[in-house]
Design a protein around this motif. Sequence first.
Motif, PDB file in Angstrom:
ATOM      1  N   GLY A 154      -1.187  52.617  94.705  1.00 57.44           N
ATOM      2  CA  GLY A 154      -2.040  52.696  93.521  1.00 57.44           C
ATOM      3  C   GLY A 154      -1.357  52.059  92.329  1.00 57.44           C
ATOM      4  N   ARG A 155      -1.961  52.212  91.185  1.00 57.28           N
ATOM      5  CA  ARG A 155      -1.414  51.628  89.957  1.00 57.28           C
ATOM      6  C   ARG A 155      -0.656  52.702  89.187  1.00 57.28           C
ATOM      7  NH1 ARG A 155      -3.826  50.511  84.659  1.00 57.28           N
ATOM      8  NH2 ARG A 155      -2.606  48.836  83.774  1.00 57.28           N
ATOM      9  N   ARG A 156       0.524  52.351  88.697  1.00 59.35           N
ATOM     10  CA  ARG A 156       1.291  53.274  87.866  1.00 59.35           C
ATOM     11  C   ARG A 156       1.155  52.865  86.413  1.00 59.35           C
ATOM     12  NH1 ARG A 156       6.689  55.462  90.776  1.00 59.35           N
ATOM     13  NH2 ARG A 156       5.806  55.669  92.823  1.00 59.35           N
ATOM     14  N   VAL A 157       1.303  53.836  85.547  1.00 62.40           N
ATOM     15  CA  VAL A 157       1.161  53.597  84.114  1.00 62.40           C
ATOM     16  C   VAL A 157       2.320  52.760  83.573  1.00 62.40           C
ATOM     17  CG1 VAL A 157       1.021  54.725  81.857  1.00 62.40           C
ATOM     18  CG2 VAL A 157      -0.115  55.741  83.838  1.00 62.40           C
ATOM     19  N   ASN A 158       3.534  53.000  84.079  1.00 62.51           N
ATOM     20  CA  ASN A 158       4.721  52.354  83.544  1.00 62.51           C
ATOM     21  C   ASN A 158       5.551  51.770  84.684  1.00 62.51           C
ATOM     22  OD1 ASN A 158       7.213  51.766  82.365  1.00 62.51           O
ATOM     23  ND2 ASN A 158       7.014  53.436  80.877  1.00 62.51           N
ATOM     24  N   ALA A 159       5.824  50.475  84.647  1.00 63.81           N
ATOM     25  CA  ALA A 159       6.559  49.807  85.729  1.00 63.81           C
ATOM     26  C   ALA A 159       8.002  50.281  85.840  1.00 63.81           C
ATOM     27  CB  ALA A 159       6.526  48.296  85.542  1.00 63.81           C
ATOM     28  N   THR A 160       8.578  50.868  84.782  1.00 64.60           N
ATOM     29  CA  THR A 160       9.965  51.339  84.881  1.00 64.60           C
ATOM     30  C   THR A 160      10.091  52.490  85.875  1.00 64.60           C
ATOM     31  OG1 THR A 160       9.725  52.893  83.041  1.00 64.60           O
ATOM     32  CG2 THR A 160      10.551  50.674  82.517  1.00 64.60           C
ATOM     33  N   THR A 161       8.988  53.174  86.173  1.00 69.45           N
ATOM     34  CA  THR A 161       9.041  54.271  87.144  1.00 69.45           C
ATOM     35  C   THR A 161       9.139  53.740  88.569  1.00 69.45           C
ATOM     36  OG1 THR A 161       6.641  54.425  87.309  1.00 69.45           O
ATOM     37  CG2 THR A 161       7.716  55.822  85.664  1.00 69.45           C
ATOM     38  N   ASP A 162       9.043  52.440  88.748  1.00 67.50           N
ATOM     39  CA  ASP A 162       9.050  51.857  90.089  1.00 67.50           C
ATOM     40  C   ASP A 162      10.444  51.453  90.579  1.00 67.50           C
ATOM     41  OD1 ASP A 162       6.329  52.212  90.147  1.00 67.50           O
ATOM     42  OD2 ASP A 162       5.862  50.155  89.595  1.00 67.50           O
ATOM     43  N   VAL A 163      11.491  51.809  89.837  1.00 64.94           N
ATOM     44  CA  VAL A 163      12.855  51.497  90.283  1.00 64.94           C
ATOM     45  C   VAL A 163      13.648  52.792  90.384  1.00 64.94           C
ATOM     46  CG1 VAL A 163      14.987  50.243  89.802  1.00 64.94           C
ATOM     47  CG2 VAL A 163      12.787  49.224  89.195  1.00 64.94           C
ATOM     48  N   VAL A 164      14.223  53.034  91.571  1.00 67.48           N
ATOM     49  CA  VAL A 164      15.090  54.181  91.795  1.00 67.48           C
ATOM     50  C   VAL A 164      16.456  53.639  92.187  1.00 67.48           C
ATOM     51  CG1 VAL A 164      15.500  56.231  93.215  1.00 67.48           C
ATOM     52  CG2 VAL A 164      13.158  55.646  92.535  1.00 67.48           C
ATOM     53  N   ARG A 165      17.494  54.116  91.497  1.00 71.11           N
ATOM     54  CA  ARG A 165      18.855  53.667  91.796  1.00 71.11           C
ATOM     55  C   ARG A 165      19.605  54.765  92.532  1.00 71.11           C
ATOM     56  NH1 ARG A 165      17.432  50.505  87.800  1.00 71.11           N
ATOM     57  NH2 ARG A 165      18.393  48.482  87.482  1.00 71.11           N
ATOM     58  N   CYS A 166      20.318  54.373  93.573  1.00 72.90           N
ATOM     59  CA  CYS A 166      21.158  55.288  94.337  1.00 72.90           C
ATOM     60  C   CYS A 166      22.608  54.886  94.102  1.00 72.90           C
ATOM     61  CB  CYS A 166      20.839  55.216  95.820  1.00 72.90           C
ATOM     62  SG  CYS A 166      19.155  55.709  96.223  1.00 72.90           S
ATOM     63  N   ASP A 167      23.388  55.813  93.535  1.00 72.52           N
ATOM     64  CA  ASP A 167      24.808  55.579  93.303  1.00 72.52           C
ATOM     65  C   ASP A 167      25.587  56.159  94.476  1.00 72.52           C
ATOM     66  OD1 ASP A 167      24.304  54.427  90.768  1.00 72.52           O
ATOM     67  OD2 ASP A 167      24.240  56.416  89.853  1.00 72.52           O
ATOM     68  N   PHE A 168      26.387  55.319  95.117  1.00 70.82           N
ATOM     69  CA  PHE A 168      27.143  55.699  96.305  1.00 70.82           C
ATOM     70  C   PHE A 168      28.626  55.847  95.995  1.00 70.82           C
ATOM     71  CE2 PHE A 168      23.362  54.055  98.211  1.00 70.82           C
ATOM     72  CZ  PHE A 168      23.248  54.672  99.452  1.00 70.82           C
TER      73      PHE A 168
END
Length: 179
Positions: A132-146
């Motif tokens: 679907g469509r999200r309101v804010n594109a910044t919510t589409d990046v998840v970072r995993c710190d290893f």
Amino acid sequence: MSFDRRAILSGLLIVLAALCTTSVAQSATATDRRDPAAIVTWIYRDAGKPSAPADDAKNIILWDSNRKRMKIFSQSLMAQWAKADKRASGDAVIDFDPVSNSQDPDIKSVAIAAKSSSSNRATIAATLTPTGRRVNATTDVVRCDFVRDGDEWKIDNMRGHAGSQSWAIRDMLAHALRN
């Protein structure tokens, strides 16, 4: 004594094929735990699969199994999480799905990219394309710190944005321990 060369060759080929298959499978398993990008790919492999509507717990991808969490999260993150859970007295410390950065997983595809890497630390970004469509594109990046945990890479934090607000698993757990 007479030997049937075809029978001997067929037998040898079967044994060699079995040995190669076992070796490749063991190698893939070992490599997956030693490669942060492969771990993130493994996490998102099942992220887009629907589950029964009545079973919301299965939609929360990483939280459905303590065994799964132990495979991918660092010992220190697991310890902090356990303390926060104990203090929360049954309330959910993490009340959304960080993998999809949402309440309801909605992932059409994922692009995985290494953002930084050293001998003991790495950051992998997962850029999500929702169905679907999200309101804010910044919510589409998840970072995993290893971090390195023995000879394996383990996630030590996950972070992202919800609108203009940033979030990090470690910060949420620390907040739960303070309150």
